[in-house]
Design a protein around this motif. Structure first.
Motif, PDB file in Angstrom:
ATOM      1  N   ILE A 147       0.852  -1.185  -0.055  1.00 35.86           N
ATOM      2  CA  ILE A 147      -0.082   0.041   0.000  1.00 35.86           C
ATOM      3  C   ILE A 147       0.857   1.180  -0.073  1.00 35.86           C
ATOM      4  N   LEU A 148       1.952   1.082   0.757  1.00 38.37           N
ATOM      5  CA  LEU A 148       2.858   2.423   0.849  1.00 38.37           C
ATOM      6  C   LEU A 148       3.445   2.334  -0.453  1.00 38.37           C
ATOM      7  N   ALA A 149       3.850   1.477  -1.253  1.00 39.20           N
ATOM      8  CA  ALA A 149       4.484   1.679  -2.461  1.00 39.20           C
ATOM      9  C   ALA A 149       3.376   2.121  -3.562  1.00 39.20           C
ATOM     10  N   ILE A 150       2.240   1.968  -3.402  1.00 39.50           N
ATOM     11  CA  ILE A 150       1.074   2.259  -4.437  1.00 39.50           C
ATOM     12  C   ILE A 150       1.130   3.873  -4.133  1.00 39.50           C
ATOM     13  N   LEU A 151       0.909   4.363  -2.707  1.00 40.92           N
ATOM     14  CA  LEU A 151       0.873   5.820  -2.536  1.00 40.92           C
ATOM     15  C   LEU A 151       1.930   6.549  -2.950  1.00 40.92           C
ATOM     16  N   ALA A 152       3.248   6.154  -2.659  1.00 38.94           N
ATOM     17  CA  ALA A 152       4.390   6.624  -2.947  1.00 38.94           C
ATOM     18  C   ALA A 152       4.390   7.087  -4.424  1.00 38.94           C
ATOM     19  N   LYS A 201     -15.774  16.329   6.324  1.00 38.86           N
ATOM     20  CA  LYS A 201     -15.703  14.965   5.546  1.00 38.86           C
ATOM     21  C   LYS A 201     -15.536  14.992   3.933  1.00 38.86           C
ATOM     22  N   THR A 202     -16.190  15.872   3.617  1.00 42.04           N
ATOM     23  CA  THR A 202     -15.917  16.017   2.148  1.00 42.04           C
ATOM     24  C   THR A 202     -14.627  16.355   1.748  1.00 42.04           C
ATOM     25  N   LEU A 203     -14.140  17.198   2.492  1.00 43.52           N
ATOM     26  CA  LEU A 203     -12.717  17.627   2.256  1.00 43.52           C
ATOM     27  C   LEU A 203     -11.606  16.375   2.404  1.00 43.52           C
ATOM     28  N   THR A 204     -12.057  15.629   3.409  1.00 44.22           N
ATOM     29  CA  THR A 204     -11.118  14.120   3.603  1.00 44.22           C
ATOM     30  C   THR A 204     -11.418  13.616   2.389  1.00 44.22           C
ATOM     31  N   ARG A 205     -12.488  13.248   1.808  1.00 41.07           N
ATOM     32  CA  ARG A 205     -12.777  12.170   0.990  1.00 41.07           C
ATOM     33  C   ARG A 205     -12.036  12.870  -0.526  1.00 41.07           C
ATOM     34  N   ILE A 206     -11.631  14.162  -0.741  1.00 36.44           N
ATOM     35  CA  ILE A 206     -10.893  14.491  -1.721  1.00 36.44           C
ATOM     36  C   ILE A 206      -9.692  14.265  -1.776  1.00 36.44           C
ATOM     37  N   ASP A 207      -9.055  14.068  -0.416  1.00 36.87           N
ATOM     38  CA  ASP A 207      -7.559  13.620  -0.269  1.00 36.87           C
ATOM     39  C   ASP A 207      -7.162  12.499  -0.625  1.00 36.87           C
ATOM     40  N   PRO A 208      -6.491  11.908  -1.734  1.00 44.59           N
ATOM     41  CA  PRO A 208      -6.179  10.610  -2.031  1.00 44.59           C
ATOM     42  C   PRO A 208      -5.706   9.778  -1.027  1.00 44.59           C
ATOM     43  N   VAL A 209      -4.628  10.508  -0.095  1.00 43.81           N
ATOM     44  CA  VAL A 209      -3.971   9.859   1.171  1.00 43.81           C
ATOM     45  C   VAL A 209      -4.787   9.244   1.998  1.00 43.81           C
ATOM     46  N   THR A 210      -6.218   9.916   2.240  1.00 44.45           N
ATOM     47  CA  THR A 210      -7.004   9.344   3.118  1.00 44.45           C
ATOM     48  C   THR A 210      -7.360   8.029   2.910  1.00 44.45           C
ATOM     49  N   TYR A 211      -7.609   7.528   1.360  1.00 44.63           N
ATOM     50  CA  TYR A 211      -7.819   6.174   1.205  1.00 44.63           C
ATOM     51  C   TYR A 211      -6.558   5.146   1.673  1.00 44.63           C
ATOM     52  N   ALA A 212      -5.341   5.573   1.396  1.00 40.80           N
ATOM     53  CA  ALA A 212      -4.340   4.893   1.571  1.00 40.80           C
ATOM     54  C   ALA A 212      -4.161   4.755   3.220  1.00 40.80           C
ATOM     55  N   VAL A 213      -4.416   5.737   4.054  1.00 41.15           N
ATOM     56  CA  VAL A 213      -4.510   5.683   5.433  1.00 41.15           C
ATOM     57  C   VAL A 213      -5.539   4.584   5.917  1.00 41.15           C
ATOM     58  N   ASP A 214      -6.735   5.026   5.245  1.00 44.89           N
ATOM     59  CA  ASP A 214      -7.780   3.847   5.701  1.00 44.89           C
ATOM     60  C   ASP A 214      -7.461   2.329   5.250  1.00 44.89           C
ATOM     61  N   ALA A 215      -6.750   2.181   4.141  1.00 38.22           N
ATOM     62  CA  ALA A 215      -6.253   1.075   3.651  1.00 38.22           C
ATOM     63  C   ALA A 215      -5.162   0.268   4.743  1.00 38.22           C
ATOM     64  N   LEU A 216      -4.417   1.246   5.097  1.00 41.24           N
ATOM     65  CA  LEU A 216      -3.289   0.841   6.087  1.00 41.24           C
ATOM     66  C   LEU A 216      -3.822   0.417   7.330  1.00 41.24           C
ATOM     67  N   ARG A 217      -4.689   1.345   7.886  1.00 42.83           N
ATOM     68  CA  ARG A 217      -5.528   0.851   9.260  1.00 42.83           C
ATOM     69  C   ARG A 217      -6.124  -0.358   9.216  1.00 42.83           C
ATOM     70  N   HIS A 218      -6.791  -0.406   8.057  1.00 48.68           N
ATOM     71  CA  HIS A 218      -7.509  -1.937   7.715  1.00 48.68           C
ATOM     72  C   HIS A 218      -6.367  -2.932   7.736  1.00 48.68           C
ATOM     73  N   PHE A 238      -5.401   7.217  -8.689  1.00 50.11           N
ATOM     74  CA  PHE A 238      -4.527   8.640  -8.220  1.00 50.11           C
ATOM     75  C   PHE A 238      -3.389   8.538  -8.884  1.00 50.11           C
ATOM     76  N   ASP A 239      -2.584   7.188  -8.900  1.00 50.38           N
ATOM     77  CA  ASP A 239      -1.336   7.201  -9.599  1.00 50.38           C
ATOM     78  C   ASP A 239      -1.458   7.229 -11.039  1.00 50.38           C
ATOM     79  N   ILE A 240      -2.421   6.697 -11.526  1.00 51.02           N
ATOM     80  CA  ILE A 240      -2.418   6.804 -13.061  1.00 51.02           C
ATOM     81  C   ILE A 240      -2.711   8.054 -13.563  1.00 51.02           C
TER      82      ILE A 240
END
Ligand SMILES: Nc1ncnc2c1ncn2[C@@H]1O[C@H](COP(=O)(O)OP(=O)(O)OP(=O)(O)O)[C@@H](O)[C@H]1O
Ligand SMILES: [Mg+2]
Lengths: 255, 322
Positions: A147-152, A201-218, A238-240
């Motif tokens: 996940i970290l690699a995908i985020l990076a 909440k809307t702002l956090t959903r715009i931030d792509p890092v939110t999803y990486a953090v959520d995945a890491l937490r998962h 986001f990467d693409i």
């Protein structure tokens, strides 16, 4: 240009990035200790207030650890773009751009080099986490690394894009901090996403890092707001977008 | 056989024409010199030929490839030694060269041998693993020349390659480059401020001033075209009177001296000095490339000019970096 030539060029650019990384040990040290420092301040401080504990099962320090992994990647990945400015200043960029490989190949090489830099530091922090009592399993370690690699990949691309446009380190610092802090603070790295007021909440959903953090937490502590597959897909999307933007930026870059 | 051809190649920066409709044909295996005063457009021309800089108008083909449409093939055909240092100072010489070899697809197995070979040519084999920032300016220059040769390019651009090198090293490097050029039929395009170097090395020379080619021929022909003798005068010179003399073809002032192109100076010197005014210093010599340069650009080409420009640039770069 055939694929073998491309790979050699990518290896060349990676090789340089790696050499630079090995040489600048102070950067490695600061990049690992800064998040650790924040981690203890935040984890100890806010955690002791108990303000957010209700929605966080158990330990706040465990809860924010994934956020600090993401933070390490954000800072090192974006900062990596500053090397573009340095390369322009020392005219080394000319030597690279006059070589046969296409701008796209050069972008990919630089991206992989930057990812290596950012990930080495995040992975060091991750292993320190094991000794801090974060409930890691071999599986969660491996998934976290992926996940970290995908985020990076996406974040390094942002740094390279800024670096390709800017001429001065000051300009780079200014623009990148305008991006780094919102990315970090809106990512839910420090707080749970569920009980936020609507606008935030809307702002956090715009931030792509939110999803990486959520995945890491998962994968690390088994707590998440969204399904893992969804999180990961968003970050890959986001990467693409950023890789495409990055190749565009490199192709239009003038000396 | 032609290997480089430019058609009305031009580059404008705002109102300034850095390169102004240059038409050039350079043949395979030729050593071609581009001479001109500071700011003439030499570097800009080389940058466009190497596809790093887009022409404002006009075009060029290099090794049969269009610099605009086939830039990748152009870049595969060339090597370049930039006017300013372009190596990574915090990598070793070896690492800089290895990076270059990989970027230019030098076969992996031969990379190390190649690096040793070109570094020994420039006497840096022993310093191979030292960081480039510990090198002197001349050593760094030599390393970058070696780097440009590493992939044995078909066409080799050298932008003031020997600036600041001692004469012995210059001779040594040129000898090697010439030998290699003959062996692999390499074409060389160079700029230099050393006139003797250009005279000795180049098959043909283009003198460029304010973006335009003002003369183009072999050094011998260029010198022959001036003809006669050159008389250098210093003092309070009565130029009007001198100009009226039938045997004085041309008069240029440069650096407190007047340079007169005179027919048969041995016979006419007396007559000249009789009207020339109060003269402190007289010298007569056969014309050389320096006189050609002065004639076409109105400026004396002094080697220090190149050195000075180089130093100023370095100072600028240091200041910029701070
Ligand atoms: N990026 C730029 N922006 C504006 N003007 C430029 C730029 N690059 C070059 N010029 C101008 O173009 C002209 C030609 O410059 P160029 O560097 O080609 O000269 P040169 O013949 O190589 O000179 P030198 O002997 O000093 O190296 C100069 O007047 C220079 O000021
Ligand atoms: Mg120049």
């Amino acid at each position: 240009m055939n694929i073998k030539k491309k790979l050699k060029a990518i290896y060349a650019l990676w090789y340089r990035e790696f050499k630079v990384f090995l040489r600048e040990k102070s950067r490695v040290v600061s990049a690992v200790f800064l998040p650790l420092f924040w981690y203890f301040i935040f984890g100890g401080g806010i955690g002791s207030i108990g303000a957010v504990n209700s929605s966080v099962s158990g330990n706040y320090q465990h809860f924010i650890f994934p956020g600090f992994l993401a933070m390490t990647v954000i800072f090192t990945a974006l900062f990596n773009g500053a090397y573009m400015i340095w390369d322009k200043k020392i005219d080394f960029l000319k030597e690279v751009l006059i070589a046969p490989p296409s701008r796209t190949t050069i972008f990919v090489g630089k991206m992989i080099g930057g990812m290596t830099d950012a990930l080495m530091q995040a992975y060091i922090l991750l292993f320190i986490g094991i000794f801090l009592g974060i409930p890691f399993t071999p599986r969660s370690i491996l998934l976290s690394m992926v996940i970290l690699a995908i985020l990076a990949a996406g974040l390094v691309s942002i740094g390279l894009i800024i670096g390709s446009f800017m001429e001065s380190p000051e300009g780079f610092g200014l623009i990148s901090s305008f991006i780094i802090y919102p990315l970090f603070l809106l990512s839910g790295a420090l707080y749970p996403l569920d009980k936020l007021p609507g606008w935030l909440k809307t702002l956090t959903r715009i931030d792509p890092v939110t999803y990486a953090v959520d995945a890491l937490r998962h994968v690390i502590i088994g707590v998440s707001s969204m399904p893992l597959a969804f999180d990961v897909s968003v970050v890959i999307g986001f990467d693409i977008v950023l890789i495409v933007a990055g190749t565009w930026a490199f192709n239009r870059m003038k000396l | 056989m032609e290997i480089i051809k430019t058609v009305d190649l031009s580059k404008r920066y705002g109102a300034l024409s850095a390169v102004d409709s240059i038409n050039l044909t350079i043949n395979k295996g030729e050593i071609f010199g581009l001479l001109g005063p500071n700011g003439a457009g030499k570097t800009t021309t080389l940058m466009m030929l190497s596809s790093l800089l887009k022409p404002t108008s006009g075009t060029a083909t290099v090794n049969g490839f269009d610099v605009l449409k086939q830039s990748e093939q152009v870049r595969e055909s060339i090597g370049m030694v930039f006017q300013d240092p372009s190596s990574d100072p915090v990598l070793s010489a070896y690492d800089n060269l290895k990076l270059h070899a990989l970027l230019y697809d030098v076969p992996l197995k031969s990379i190390d041998a190649k690096i040793s070979q070109v570094l020994s040519l420039v006497d840096l084999e022993k310093r191979k693993h030292d960081l480039v920032k510990t090198f002197s300016g001349g050593m760094r220059r030599r390393m970058e020349i070696a780097r440009g040769l590493l992939h044995e390019p078909r066409i080799f651009f050298l932008d003031e390659p020997t600036l600041g090198l001692d004469p012995q090293t210059r001779d040594h490097i040129w000898q090697y480059i010439k030998t290699l050029a003959e062996k692999i039929q390499m074409t060389i395009i160079l700029t230099t401020h050393y006139m003797e170097e250009a005279e000795k090395l180049c098959d043909r020379i283009a003198i460029i001033d304010q973006g335009k080619i003002v003369a183009l021929d072999s050094p011998a022909n260029l010198i022959r075209a001036i003809g006669g003798d050159i008389v250098q005068l210093r003092g309070v010179v009565n130029t009007d009177a001198v100009k009226k003399l039938p045997f004085v073809r041309d008069i240029r002032e440069s650096d407190h001296s007047y340079y007169l192109s005179v027919e048969n100076a041995a016979q006419n010197l007396q007559k000249l000095l009789a009207v020339a005014g109060t003269i402190d210093f007289v010298a007569v010599h056969s014309p050389d490339l320096k006189d050609v340069f002065l004639r076409y650009t109105g400026r004396a080409m002094r080697e220090e000019e190149g050195d000075l420009a180089g130093h100023l640039r370095n100072i600028n770069r240091v200041l910029e970096r701070k």
